[in-house]
Design a protein around this motif. Structure first.
Motif, short mmCIF file in Angstrom:
data_model
loop_
_atom_site.label_atom_id
_atom_site.label_comp_id
_atom_site.label_asym_id
_atom_site.label_seq_id
_atom_site.Cartn_x
_atom_site.Cartn_y
_atom_site.Cartn_z
N LEU A 1 0.82 -1.21 0.00
CA LEU A 1 0.00 0.00 0.00
C LEU A 1 0.86 1.26 0.00
O LEU A 1 0.55 2.23 -0.68
CB LEU A 1 -0.94 0.00 1.21
CG LEU A 1 -2.02 -1.08 1.22
CD1 LEU A 1 -2.78 -1.05 2.54
CD2 LEU A 1 -2.98 -0.90 0.06
N LEU A 2 1.94 1.23 0.77
CA LEU A 2 2.81 2.40 0.82
C LEU A 2 3.45 2.68 -0.53
O LEU A 2 3.71 3.84 -0.89
CB LEU A 2 3.90 2.20 1.88
CG LEU A 2 3.46 2.32 3.34
CD1 LEU A 2 4.60 1.94 4.26
CD2 LEU A 2 2.97 3.74 3.64
N SER A 3 3.68 1.64 -1.31
CA SER A 3 4.31 1.82 -2.62
C SER A 3 3.39 2.50 -3.62
O SER A 3 3.85 3.04 -4.63
CB SER A 3 4.76 0.47 -3.19
OG SER A 3 3.64 -0.35 -3.50
N THR A 4 2.07 2.49 -3.34
CA THR A 4 1.11 3.12 -4.26
C THR A 4 0.46 4.35 -3.65
O THR A 4 -0.37 4.99 -4.30
CB THR A 4 0.00 2.12 -4.64
OG1 THR A 4 -0.70 1.69 -3.45
CG2 THR A 4 0.59 0.89 -5.33
N ALA A 5 0.83 4.71 -2.42
CA ALA A 5 0.18 5.82 -1.73
C ALA A 5 0.55 7.16 -2.37
O ALA A 5 1.65 7.34 -2.90
CB ALA A 5 0.56 5.82 -0.25
N GLN A 6 -0.40 8.10 -2.28
CA GLN A 6 -0.18 9.46 -2.74
C GLN A 6 0.22 10.31 -1.54
O GLN A 6 -0.55 10.49 -0.62
CB GLN A 6 -1.44 10.02 -3.39
CG GLN A 6 -1.92 9.25 -4.60
CD GLN A 6 -0.95 9.36 -5.76
OE1 GLN A 6 -0.34 10.40 -5.97
NE2 GLN A 6 -0.81 8.28 -6.52
N GLY A 7 1.44 10.84 -1.56
CA GLY A 7 1.88 11.66 -0.44
C GLY A 7 2.28 10.81 0.75
O GLY A 7 2.60 9.62 0.65
N THR A 8 2.22 11.43 1.93
CA THR A 8 2.61 10.76 3.16
C THR A 8 1.44 9.97 3.72
O THR A 8 0.36 10.50 3.91
CB THR A 8 3.08 11.79 4.21
OG1 THR A 8 4.16 12.55 3.66
CG2 THR A 8 3.54 11.09 5.48
N SER A 9 1.67 8.69 3.99
CA SER A 9 0.61 7.84 4.55
C SER A 9 1.12 7.15 5.80
O SER A 9 2.30 6.82 5.92
CB SER A 9 0.18 6.78 3.52
OG SER A 9 -0.43 7.37 2.40
N GLN A 10 0.20 6.96 6.74
CA GLN A 10 0.49 6.20 7.95
C GLN A 10 -0.35 4.94 7.91
O GLN A 10 -1.58 5.01 7.87
CB GLN A 10 0.18 7.03 9.19
CG GLN A 10 1.04 8.28 9.34
CD GLN A 10 0.70 9.05 10.60
OE1 GLN A 10 -0.30 8.79 11.26
NE2 GLN A 10 1.54 10.01 10.95
N ILE A 11 0.30 3.80 7.93
CA ILE A 11 -0.40 2.52 7.88
C ILE A 11 0.02 1.69 9.08
O ILE A 11 1.19 1.34 9.24
CB ILE A 11 -0.10 1.77 6.56
CG1 ILE A 11 -0.50 2.63 5.37
CG2 ILE A 11 -0.84 0.44 6.53
CD1 ILE A 11 -0.24 1.99 4.02
N GLU A 12 -0.95 1.39 9.94
CA GLU A 12 -0.70 0.67 11.20
C GLU A 12 -1.17 -0.77 11.08
O GLU A 12 -2.23 -1.05 10.53
CB GLU A 12 -1.42 1.37 12.36
CG GLU A 12 -1.17 0.73 13.71
CD GLU A 12 -1.87 1.46 14.85
OE1 GLU A 12 -1.85 0.96 15.98
OE2 GLU A 12 -2.43 2.55 14.58
N VAL A 13 -0.38 -1.68 11.63
CA VAL A 13 -0.69 -3.10 11.63
C VAL A 13 -1.18 -3.49 13.03
O VAL A 13 -0.52 -3.19 14.02
CB VAL A 13 0.54 -3.93 11.23
CG1 VAL A 13 0.31 -5.41 11.49
CG2 VAL A 13 0.88 -3.70 9.76
N ILE A 14 -2.35 -4.15 13.10
CA ILE A 14 -2.94 -4.53 14.39
C ILE A 14 -3.31 -6.00 14.35
O ILE A 14 -4.09 -6.43 13.49
CB ILE A 14 -4.19 -3.69 14.71
CG1 ILE A 14 -3.86 -2.20 14.67
CG2 ILE A 14 -4.79 -4.09 16.05
CD1 ILE A 14 -5.08 -1.31 14.77
N VAL A 15 -2.78 -6.80 15.28
CA VAL A 15 -3.11 -8.22 15.39
C VAL A 15 -3.67 -8.46 16.79
O VAL A 15 -3.07 -8.05 17.78
CB VAL A 15 -1.89 -9.12 15.15
CG1 VAL A 15 -2.26 -10.60 15.31
CG2 VAL A 15 -1.31 -8.89 13.76
N GLY A 16 -4.83 -9.11 16.86
CA GLY A 16 -5.46 -9.38 18.14
C GLY A 16 -5.92 -10.82 18.22
O GLY A 16 -5.73 -11.62 17.30
#
Length: 286
Positions: free
Chosen positions: A214-229
């Motif tokens: 997703l970061l490789s295709t994002a426009q501008g600065t993106s924050q992507i958080e990973v959550i495992v529960g």
């Protein structure tokens, strides 16, 4: 928006028409048609912003009529509201929106019926829960679509419900059986701990891979958080929603049919009922 917007009004069956004179029914029908079209034209003027729009005024049972319109118009997205009925009525009777969700071949954006927003709706934080199944693929594509169109805050979530599923490759867990047996005599729950740890690590790795894509295709600065529960998937997703307050949830369905779907529901339908933010429900391709 690049596609034509279709405003659809599905009229219910005239259950009392048997007791009415034909000319009275026709006058009522004409008045209803005129009022409906005027209201829809006003909505188009207020909200469509110059996007080409067409009105379909159809008659029949709402779920069947809406599904027929989805097929005939070849639309890319359906936007539906809910009526906010009490939970017990929705659980027992269902709603038009839920009926469409069960069988629509097209993604459905469910927007809950709430008070008028003080500001225009924002789409800056998106939550995508995934179980890594093939059915989640379309949900990934929609998440990628939103990221490439300016959504800069994404939450990728996975719930480990059973660490022994083939999804986590439990046969590859490196376990010292002798030590595990000795520990489990005093602490029985520890016997499964290596499998839980392994499942968490694998889920983290898969979400991190998706995050990188997703970061490789994002426009501008993106924050992507990973959550495992852990635990029931619905409970975990609702905890994330409460803590992170996303503007939109993207969820895939598994396309179940028959009594299992009608009586038990799915994680997606439970989340749609419980949250207040919009939910984009993406069906598995047929």
């Amino acid at each position: 928006v690049n596609a034509t917007t279709v405003a659809l009004q599905a009229r219910g069956a005239f259950s009392s028409s048997r007791d009415m004179a034909p000319d009275t029914v026709e006058r009522w029908r004409h008045q209803y048609e005129t009022t409906t079209r005027a209201a829809l034209h006003e909505l188009i003027a207020q909200h469509c912003g110059g996007v080409p729009a067409a009105i379909l005024s159809l008659e029949g049972r709402a779920p069947a009529v809406i599904l027929g319109a989805i097929e005939s118009t070849h639309c890319d997205l359906v936007v539906m509201g809910t009526h906010g009925r009490p939970w017990y009525e929705r659980a027992l009777m269902g709603s038009t929106t839920e009926a469409v969700l069960r069988t629509s071949p097209t993604p459905v954006l469910v927007v809950h019926n709430t008070d008028a927003l003080p500001t225009p709706p924002q789409l800056s934080r998106l939550l995508f829960p995934t179980d890594f199944s093939p059915a989640s693929g379309p949900g990934e594509e929609w998440t990628r679509f939103w990221v490439t169109h300016g959504v800069h805050d994404v939450l990728l979530a996975h719930t480990v419900e059973n660490p022994l599923l083939d999804l986590y490759h439990p046969d590859t867990v490196n376990v010292d059986v002798r030590r595990l047996m000795e520990e489990s005599r005093q602490h029985p729950p520890r016997s499964a701990q290596p499998f839980w740890d392994h499942a968490h690590q694998l889920a983290q790795a898969k979400l991190s891979q998706l995050r990188h894509q997703l970061l490789s295709t994002a426009q501008g600065t993106s924050q992507i958080e990973v959550i495992v529960g852990e635990g029931p998937a619905t409970d975990h997703i609702l905890r994330v929603v409460a803590q992170k307050t996303p503007d939109l949830i993207v969820m895939a369905t598994h396309g179940r049919t028959g009594m299992q779907r009608l009586l038990l529901g799915s994680v997606t339908s439970k989340v749609v009922r419980a949250v207040s933010c919009p939910v984009l429900v993406v069906p598995q391709p047929q």
